[in-house]
Design a protein around this motif. Structure first.
Motif, PDB file in Angstrom:
ATOM      1  N   GLN A 185      13.639   0.601   0.725  1.00  0.00           N
ATOM      2  CA  GLN A 185      14.381   1.826   1.034  1.00  0.00           C
ATOM      3  C   GLN A 185      14.427   2.067   2.534  1.00  0.00           C
ATOM      4  O   GLN A 185      15.473   2.420   3.095  1.00  0.00           O
ATOM      5  N   ARG A 186      13.289   1.868   3.196  1.00  0.00           N
ATOM      6  CA  ARG A 186      13.248   2.058   4.648  1.00  0.00           C
ATOM      7  C   ARG A 186      14.084   1.004   5.363  1.00  0.00           C
ATOM      8  O   ARG A 186      14.723   1.291   6.383  1.00  0.00           O
ATOM      9  N   LEU A 187      14.074  -0.207   4.840  1.00  0.00           N
ATOM     10  CA  LEU A 187      14.899  -1.258   5.431  1.00  0.00           C
ATOM     11  C   LEU A 187      16.372  -0.875   5.351  1.00  0.00           C
ATOM     12  O   LEU A 187      17.141  -1.066   6.302  1.00  0.00           O
ATOM     13  N   HIS A 188      16.753  -0.287   4.220  1.00  0.00           N
ATOM     14  CA  HIS A 188      18.146   0.155   4.050  1.00  0.00           C
ATOM     15  C   HIS A 188      18.459   1.358   4.931  1.00  0.00           C
ATOM     16  O   HIS A 188      19.503   1.421   5.580  1.00  0.00           O
ATOM     17  N   ASP A 189      17.526   2.318   4.965  1.00  0.00           N
ATOM     18  CA  ASP A 189      17.780   3.562   5.691  1.00  0.00           C
ATOM     19  C   ASP A 189      17.730   3.398   7.204  1.00  0.00           C
ATOM     20  O   ASP A 189      18.296   4.216   7.935  1.00  0.00           O
ATOM     21  N   THR A 190      17.034   2.380   7.677  1.00  0.00           N
ATOM     22  CA  THR A 190      16.847   2.239   9.129  1.00  0.00           C
ATOM     23  C   THR A 190      17.607   1.032   9.672  1.00  0.00           C
ATOM     24  O   THR A 190      18.685   1.161  10.243  1.00  0.00           O
ATOM     25  N   VAL A 191      17.040  -0.136   9.479  1.00  0.00           N
ATOM     26  CA  VAL A 191      17.612  -1.345  10.090  1.00  0.00           C
ATOM     27  C   VAL A 191      19.033  -1.592   9.615  1.00  0.00           C
ATOM     28  O   VAL A 191      19.946  -1.822  10.412  1.00  0.00           O
ATOM     29  N   SER A 192      19.245  -1.525   8.300  1.00  0.00           N
ATOM     30  CA  SER A 192      20.564  -1.834   7.754  1.00  0.00           C
ATOM     31  C   SER A 192      21.630  -0.885   8.296  1.00  0.00           C
ATOM     32  O   SER A 192      22.714  -1.319   8.713  1.00  0.00           O
ATOM     33  N   GLN A 193      21.317   0.409   8.319  1.00  0.00           N
ATOM     34  CA  GLN A 193      22.308   1.376   8.797  1.00  0.00           C
ATOM     35  C   GLN A 193      22.567   1.237  10.289  1.00  0.00           C
ATOM     36  O   GLN A 193      23.706   1.368  10.742  1.00  0.00           O
ATOM     37  N   ASN A 194      21.512   0.988  11.065  1.00  0.00           N
ATOM     38  CA  ASN A 194      21.702   0.806  12.507  1.00  0.00           C
ATOM     39  C   ASN A 194      22.541  -0.430  12.808  1.00  0.00           C
ATOM     40  O   ASN A 194      23.418  -0.413  13.681  1.00  0.00           O
ATOM     41  N   ILE A 195      22.268  -1.519  12.092  1.00  0.00           N
ATOM     42  CA  ILE A 195      23.036  -2.748  12.312  1.00  0.00           C
ATOM     43  C   ILE A 195      24.486  -2.547  11.882  1.00  0.00           C
ATOM     44  O   ILE A 195      25.417  -3.008  12.568  1.00  0.00           O
ATOM     45  N   VAL A 221      26.567   2.455  25.790  1.00  0.00           N
ATOM     46  CA  VAL A 221      25.265   3.131  25.798  1.00  0.00           C
ATOM     47  C   VAL A 221      24.801   3.380  24.361  1.00  0.00           C
ATOM     48  O   VAL A 221      23.645   3.128  24.001  1.00  0.00           O
ATOM     49  N   ASP A 222      25.714   3.879  23.523  1.00  0.00           N
ATOM     50  CA  ASP A 222      25.380   4.121  22.115  1.00  0.00           C
ATOM     51  C   ASP A 222      25.008   2.829  21.406  1.00  0.00           C
ATOM     52  O   ASP A 222      24.085   2.792  20.577  1.00  0.00           O
ATOM     53  N   LEU A 223      25.745   1.761  21.723  1.00  0.00           N
ATOM     54  CA  LEU A 223      25.474   0.459  21.101  1.00  0.00           C
ATOM     55  C   LEU A 223      24.082  -0.038  21.478  1.00  0.00           C
ATOM     56  O   LEU A 223      23.338  -0.547  20.638  1.00  0.00           O
ATOM     57  N   ALA A 224      23.728   0.143  22.753  1.00  0.00           N
ATOM     58  CA  ALA A 224      22.394  -0.271  23.199  1.00  0.00           C
ATOM     59  C   ALA A 224      21.312   0.521  22.479  1.00  0.00           C
ATOM     60  O   ALA A 224      20.277  -0.030  22.069  1.00  0.00           O
ATOM     61  N   GLN A 225      21.531   1.834  22.298  1.00  0.00           N
ATOM     62  CA  GLN A 225      20.547   2.670  21.597  1.00  0.00           C
ATOM     63  C   GLN A 225      20.383   2.242  20.141  1.00  0.00           C
ATOM     64  O   GLN A 225      19.270   2.212  19.610  1.00  0.00           O
ATOM     65  N   LEU A 226      21.496   1.908  19.487  1.00  0.00           N
ATOM     66  CA  LEU A 226      21.433   1.457  18.092  1.00  0.00           C
ATOM     67  C   LEU A 226      20.658   0.156  17.955  1.00  0.00           C
ATOM     68  O   LEU A 226      19.837   0.003  17.042  1.00  0.00           O
ATOM     69  N   THR A 227      20.924  -0.794  18.839  1.00  0.00           N
ATOM     70  CA  THR A 227      20.217  -2.090  18.762  1.00  0.00           C
ATOM     71  C   THR A 227      18.737  -1.924  19.091  1.00  0.00           C
ATOM     72  O   THR A 227      17.883  -2.563  18.478  1.00  0.00           O
ATOM     73  N   GLN A 228      18.431  -1.037  20.057  1.00  0.00           N
ATOM     74  CA  GLN A 228      17.025  -0.783  20.384  1.00  0.00           C
ATOM     75  C   GLN A 228      16.301  -0.138  19.205  1.00  0.00           C
ATOM     76  O   GLN A 228      15.153  -0.476  18.907  1.00  0.00           O
ATOM     77  N   ALA A 229      16.990   0.787  18.537  1.00  0.00           N
ATOM     78  CA  ALA A 229      16.394   1.427  17.361  1.00  0.00           C
ATOM     79  C   ALA A 229      16.149   0.416  16.252  1.00  0.00           C
ATOM     80  O   ALA A 229      15.096   0.425  15.598  1.00  0.00           O
ATOM     81  N   ALA A 230      17.114  -0.464  16.040  1.00  0.00           N
ATOM     82  CA  ALA A 230      16.955  -1.493  15.006  1.00  0.00           C
ATOM     83  C   ALA A 230      15.789  -2.409  15.329  1.00  0.00           C
ATOM     84  O   ALA A 230      14.992  -2.768  14.447  1.00  0.00           O
ATOM     85  N   ASP A 233      12.527  -0.614  14.649  1.00  0.00           N
ATOM     86  CA  ASP A 233      12.266  -0.566  13.206  1.00  0.00           C
ATOM     87  C   ASP A 233      11.783  -1.908  12.683  1.00  0.00           C
ATOM     88  O   ASP A 233      10.864  -1.977  11.865  1.00  0.00           O
ATOM     89  N   VAL A 234      12.403  -2.977  13.148  1.00  0.00           N
ATOM     90  CA  VAL A 234      12.002  -4.318  12.717  1.00  0.00           C
ATOM     91  C   VAL A 234      10.570  -4.602  13.136  1.00  0.00           C
ATOM     92  O   VAL A 234       9.776  -5.161  12.367  1.00  0.00           O
ATOM     93  N   ARG A 235      10.199  -4.210  14.365  1.00  0.00           N
ATOM     94  CA  ARG A 235       8.822  -4.424  14.833  1.00  0.00           C
ATOM     95  C   ARG A 235       7.828  -3.701  13.926  1.00  0.00           C
ATOM     96  O   ARG A 235       6.803  -4.264  13.535  1.00  0.00           O
ATOM     97  N   ASN A 236       8.137  -2.458  13.579  1.00  0.00           N
ATOM     98  CA  ASN A 236       7.230  -1.705  12.714  1.00  0.00           C
ATOM     99  C   ASN A 236       7.141  -2.304  11.315  1.00  0.00           C
ATOM    100  O   ASN A 236       6.061  -2.381  10.723  1.00  0.00           O
ATOM    101  N   LEU A 237       8.271  -2.725  10.783  1.00  0.00           N
ATOM    102  CA  LEU A 237       8.263  -3.330   9.451  1.00  0.00           C
ATOM    103  C   LEU A 237       7.487  -4.637   9.453  1.00  0.00           C
ATOM    104  O   LEU A 237       6.759  -4.950   8.495  1.00  0.00           O
ATOM    105  N   MET A 238       7.608  -5.402  10.525  1.00  0.00           N
ATOM    106  CA  MET A 238       6.853  -6.660  10.625  1.00  0.00           C
ATOM    107  C   MET A 238       5.363  -6.388  10.711  1.00  0.00           C
ATOM    108  O   MET A 238       4.551  -7.109  10.125  1.00  0.00           O
ATOM    109  N   VAL A 239       4.979  -5.347  11.432  1.00  0.00           N
ATOM    110  CA  VAL A 239       3.565  -4.976  11.520  1.00  0.00           C
ATOM    111  C   VAL A 239       3.024  -4.628  10.143  1.00  0.00           C
ATOM    112  O   VAL A 239       1.927  -5.027   9.762  1.00  0.00           O
TER     113      VAL A 239
END
Length: 375
Positions: A185-195, A221-230, A233-239
């Motif tokens: 669910q978090r993968l869908h709500d965070t990484v998937s939506q940002n990508i 600028v918005d694109l950079a923020q979205l990729t940084q957020a993704a 999220d990926v770093r946290n999910l990997m942890v």
């Protein structure tokens, strides 16, 4: 045997059964419980080998032949000779075979050490046969009715131990399943939506550049923020997928990464305050991570906050963790049963021996304080 010898023997058996009960109910490991059953029943009734046919959750047959080690020698999905054991299972009554025909292909029977007599005992819990206990002897007519009586008490204790272990195993499986569902669910709500959002902007960007070059800068600028957020999220999910990552990552860095991930996804200011390098035990690091994660998710879902502060304060021999928000707050006496966030936070705190205090008032905000985290 005279009356006094009978009383002494009965007292020894009672003490032995109480010791076995303590062993069987002192662990939640199914494998250890099975080993204790296979080995412990020898202290009650003399025999050459023992076996347990566990019927739940899937049938599996364990056997032990050693008189000095509780280790399981062999196991099968089904016992090689199932008619006798199925009779014990179906009737839920003890059954003695005083003379076993070698041609019957009894489990692990051999020419050098043939099994000559057997007793089968149903292990019943809540009116359901969950296992069959088997005692084997290389001597004919080894088992008597009084052995059945002793085994009946033993099987009652064995049933309690097995049920506890099976329930614990089921709870662990359900917890893992729930964690996986939350992860998806978090993968869908965070990484998937940002990508998805970033991909949409990439597709629109060439047209925006042609029509309005200045506006394209804001898009980038918005694109950079979205990729940084993704990426956060990926770093946290990997942890979270690799527990060693939580254990080996410095605590301030670990919590800051988590805060950055939430800050990139939600519309509130998130301030993290922490200093120095902190490495706690693996259990404490995991608990701190999950407490902050649950608290921030509660803020995102319910608090309507504009600012959240997460503080890690190192004291003399301990650490204090505080998460506070300026949201709408809530009445602690009115938390619905289905709301598990606060309860999870309190459980994580208890598991590491810390005091978890939740203060909240409607329209004022919420403060969660975890004290006495051992360094």
């Amino acid at each position: 045997m005279n009356r006094q010898q009978e009383l002494d023997s009965s007292d020894i058996n009672d003490r032995t059964l109480l010791e076995i009960y303590s062993c069987l109910t002192g662990t939640l490991s199914l494998e250890v419980v099975v080993q204790q059953i296979l080995f412990g029943v020898r202290r009650v009734v003399a025999c050459d080998s023992t076996a347990v046919w566990l019927l739940l959750p899937q049938p599996i047959y364990y056997r032990n032949k050693s008189a000095v080690s509780p280790q399981i020698d062999t196991f099968f999905e089904e016992p090689p000779n199932d008619s006798y054991l199925h009779k014990v299972k179906q009737t839920r009554q003890p059954l003695i075979l005083s003379e076993v025909d070698f041609k019957s292909n009894w489990p692990n029977n051999s020419l050098s050490e043939p099994i000559r007599s057997v007793v089968g005992m149903p292990i019943i819990v809540a009116n359901e046969c969950i296992a069959v206990l088997i005692l084997e002897s290389e001597v004919s007519d080894s088992f008597r009715p009084d052995h059945i009586e002793l085994c009946t008490t033993f099987c009652h204790f064995a049933g309690i131990g097995l049920k506890n272990a099976l329930d614990y195993e089921t709870a662990c499986i359900n917890a893992i399943r729930e964690e996986r569902l939350q992860f998806v669910q978090r993968l869908h709500d965070t990484v998937s939506q940002n990508i998805y959002a970033a991909n949409t902007m990439v597709e629109l960007l060439p047209r925006v550049v042609q029509k309005d070059p200045q506006k394209s800068q804001a898009y980038m600028v918005d694109l950079a923020q979205l990729t940084q957020a993704a990426m956060a999220d990926v770093r946290n999910l990997m942890v979270e997928l690799h527990p060693e990552g939580i254990k080996k990552t410095e605590l301030n860095q670990l919590i800051k990464q988590l805060c950055d991930s939430f800050a990139s996804r939600y519309n509130f200011s998130l301030i993290f305050k922490g200093s120095g390098k902190l490495f706690l035990s693996a259990e404490a690091q995991h608990a701190c991570y999950r407490i902050v994660q649950e608290a921030l998710q509660n803020v995102a879902n319910h608090a309507q906050a504009t600012e959240v502060v997460v503080k890690l304060t190192q004291q003399k021999n301990s650490l204090e963790l505080i998460i506070e928000d300026d949201g709408i707050g809530f009445n602690l006496q009115e938390i619905p049963l289905h709301a598990t966030g606060i309860r999870k936070i309190q459980t994580f705190g208890r598991n590491i021996g810390s005091n978890c205090i939740v203060n909240s008032r409607p329209e004022i905000g919420t403060t969660i304080t975890v004290k006495n985290i051992k360094i």
